[in-house]
Design an enzyme around this catalytic site. Structure first.
Site, mmCIF file in Angstrom:
data_model
loop_
_atom_site.group_PDB
_atom_site.id
_atom_site.type_symbol
_atom_site.label_atom_id
_atom_site.label_comp_id
_atom_site.label_asym_id
_atom_site.label_seq_id
_atom_site.Cartn_x
_atom_site.Cartn_y
_atom_site.Cartn_z
ATOM 1 N N ASP A 11 -0.781 -32.760 -55.650
ATOM 2 C CA ASP A 11 -1.141 -34.091 -55.186
ATOM 3 C C ASP A 11 -1.358 -34.088 -53.674
ATOM 4 O OD1 ASP A 11 -1.414 -36.815 -54.785
ATOM 5 O OD2 ASP A 11 0.255 -37.366 -56.073
ATOM 6 N N GLN A 12 -2.573 -34.411 -53.237
ATOM 7 C CA GLN A 12 -2.863 -34.693 -51.834
ATOM 8 C C GLN A 12 -2.902 -33.435 -50.965
ATOM 9 O OE1 GLN A 12 -1.605 -38.641 -50.848
ATOM 10 N NE2 GLN A 12 -1.218 -38.135 -48.723
ATOM 11 N N CYS A 70 -5.178 -41.175 -55.716
ATOM 12 C CA CYS A 70 -4.540 -40.636 -56.926
ATOM 13 C C CYS A 70 -5.112 -41.185 -58.221
ATOM 14 C CB CYS A 70 -3.035 -40.923 -56.875
ATOM 15 S SG CYS A 70 -2.177 -40.104 -55.517
ATOM 16 N N HIS A 99 1.187 -40.095 -63.653
ATOM 17 C CA HIS A 99 0.651 -41.302 -63.016
ATOM 18 C C HIS A 99 -0.167 -42.112 -64.008
ATOM 19 C CE1 HIS A 99 -0.282 -42.832 -58.689
ATOM 20 N NE2 HIS A 99 -0.089 -43.837 -59.528
ATOM 21 N N ASP A 119 -5.886 -33.337 -56.421
ATOM 22 C CA ASP A 119 -6.639 -34.545 -56.775
ATOM 23 C C ASP A 119 -7.424 -35.096 -55.582
ATOM 24 O OD1 ASP A 119 -4.333 -35.345 -55.427
ATOM 25 O OD2 ASP A 119 -3.800 -36.928 -56.845
ATOM 26 N N HIS A 120 -6.954 -34.859 -54.369
ATOM 27 C CA HIS A 120 -7.624 -35.292 -53.139
ATOM 28 C C HIS A 120 -6.851 -34.681 -51.979
ATOM 29 C CE1 HIS A 120 -4.280 -38.073 -52.517
ATOM 30 N NE2 HIS A 120 -4.413 -38.402 -53.791
#
Length: 483
Positions: free
Chosen positions: A13-14, A53, A106, A294-295
């Site tokens: 994540d991130q 997200c 999520h 995801d980013h």
């Protein structure tokens, strides 16, 4: 034992695309991810089309474009739809794969399956009764919680993890994944999604990793002259500031925690690989690995923090595919085609020999592992509706070499030559010798928005018609591939 291949999909994540040693980062320690990169293909120009997200994961699990998922940003329903006609895990489950998610889903509701046979969840602060938090309460010292370091979920502050590192959610995620591998049905192939909640804030690695980077000189934030628009002293005072000029010491501390979170995750991935080599070597040799985020995270670039932006720190992600051992000698080490999260579902289904549903918009990346594509997409279109502030609503188009950005609420365009200027220091939108090129890239975005028939193009020009966000007709009505 089935000889259909196993698939391990590691999602974090991130994580920024430039935070890998194999991507050229001179400081960060990611030997295990670099090992996977050396065994397969690293996608140099991988992007998140809607870089936050919920929308990015809607794209990931459905294989659809953001227009077809209906999720164009955050702060409308703030949920990932779980009623897609087809999902990646659902198609694999139907094809006989044993499917397991460990870590962050999520989803909404939190226990929604999204096609998985089983989920074992760490949902950070969203789920007080998550599997991780239940486990933590049984194993942590009395009175200690996962939140006792005092750093918020979207904070740019950083600190060391406050208790035993075996209790850290990153370690827990790999421990539960190893448990699955110990107990899985050897008569079926498996699809294991290892979904880390880090390096998303809080930036809270174990103390040894935090201090490792705090003592070092780290890459500076990229800050272009145009970034003065985000020098906002009042917003910068907030714990979860989305913009503002921080001191070099503050940026360095944030990056120390962020880099340490990535290196600890890499270390835990190494623990998984070593366990598989030791305990199930035959299974390991028959396993595909994918690694993706995801980013990204701006980390102070251009006086911005967190995500949702078109800039490289937010939109470009790491993406690795390592095939089973017998296929590793024939792959390209680096692929420079522009790829996106929607491509994961058709790629994984291709690995498993499972048909790709017509509702899927992405393309399989398997052919790119061996040779450049002759007819690949020219660009990808990304966007994000307003999240932190209306002025940062954006659209972008890029091929990883050039990038055109439109900020509709403040009527601003930007253009970057990423080959010459990967840090996006120089906005070339007014460059006299670039206008033909800029018009071509502006035309790509006009073509994308015009095809939606949403009123955002008039007389061949980009127009934001009013202050309302752009809404897809598929926000409530699921795209089936034929609507």
């Amino acid at each position: 034992m089935s000889r259909r291949p196993n698939i391990i999909f590691i999602l974090c994540d991130q994580m920024r695309g430039d935070c890998l040693g194999s991507d050229g980062n001179p400081v960060i320690q990611t030997p295990n991810l670099d090992r996977l990169a050396g065994q397969g293909t690293r996608f140099l120009h991988a992007y998140s089309a809607v870089p936050s997200c919920i929308p990015s994961r809607a794209i990931l699990w459905s294989g659809q474009s953001q227009w077809h998922t209906g999720v164009l940003g955050m702060n409308r329903d703030d949920v990932i739809p779980c009623d897609f006609p087809h999902t990646l895990a659902g198609e694999l489950t139907a094809a006989g794969y044993q499917t397991q998610l460990v870590g962050k889903g999520h989803f909404e509701p939190q226990r929604a399956s999204m096609g998985f046979e089983q989920t074992v969840l760490d949902e950070s602060g969203r789920m007080p009764d998550s599997d991780f938090r239940q486990w933590f309460s049984l194993h942590a010292p009395a009175g200690v919680t996962p939140d006792d370091h005092g750093v918020g979920w979207n904070s740019w502050h950083a600190c060391a993890w406050h208790t035993d590192e075996a209790l850290h959610p990153t370690s827990w995620t790999v421990s539960r994944s190893i448990e699955f591998l110990k107990e899985h049905d050897r008569g079926r192939p498996f699809f294991l999604n290892i979904s880390f909640a880090r390096p998303h804030s809080p930036y809270d690695p174990p103390a040894r990793w935090f201090s490792c980077y705090e003592r070092q000189e780290l890459p500076d934030a990229f800050v272009g002259d145009w970034a003065q628009m985000h020098d906002d002293p009042e917003t910068a005072k907030k714990e979860d500031a989305w913009r503002g000029t921080m001191s070099p010491e503050q940026v360095h501390r944030a990056r120390s925690g962020y880099y340490g979170s990535i290196s600890f995750m890499d270390e835990q991935i190494g623990r998984l690989l070593e366990w598989m080599e030791r305990e199930i070597p035959d299974e390991l040799e028959n396993t595909w690995f994918l690694f993706l985020s995801d980013h990204g995270d701006m980390l102070g670039d251009h006086n911005l923090w967190r995500k949702t932006y078109a800039y490289e720190g937010s939109a470009r992600v790491p993406f690795l595919i390592a095939p089973p051992k017998k296929m590793q000698g024939d792959v390209r080490l680096v692929a420079d085609e522009v790829v996106e999260l929607r491509d994961v579902m058709p790629t994984v289904l291709g690995m498993a020999g499972v048909p790709v549903p017509s509702a899927v918009d992405g393309r399989s990346l398997i052919p790119l592992l061996n040779a450049p594509a002759e007819d690949w997409r020219t660009y990808i279109h990304g966007e994000h509706r307003a999240c932190y502030s209306p002025e940062q609503e954006m659209h972008y188009v890029t091929d990883g070499r050039r990038k055109f950005i439109w900020l509709p609420r403040i009527q601003r365009e930007q253009f970057f030559d990423l080959e010459a200027d990967p840090g996006e220091y120089e906005d070339l939108i007014e460059g006299a010798n670039r206008q033909g090129e800029i018009q071509r890239w502006r035309g790509y975005l006009i073509r994308e928005l015009e095809s939606r028939r949403c009123g955002w193009v008039k007389n061949g020009k980009l127009v934001a018609p009013d202050s309302e966000p752009l809404v897809s007709p598929f926000e409530k009505h699921r795209w089936t591939g034929s609507d």
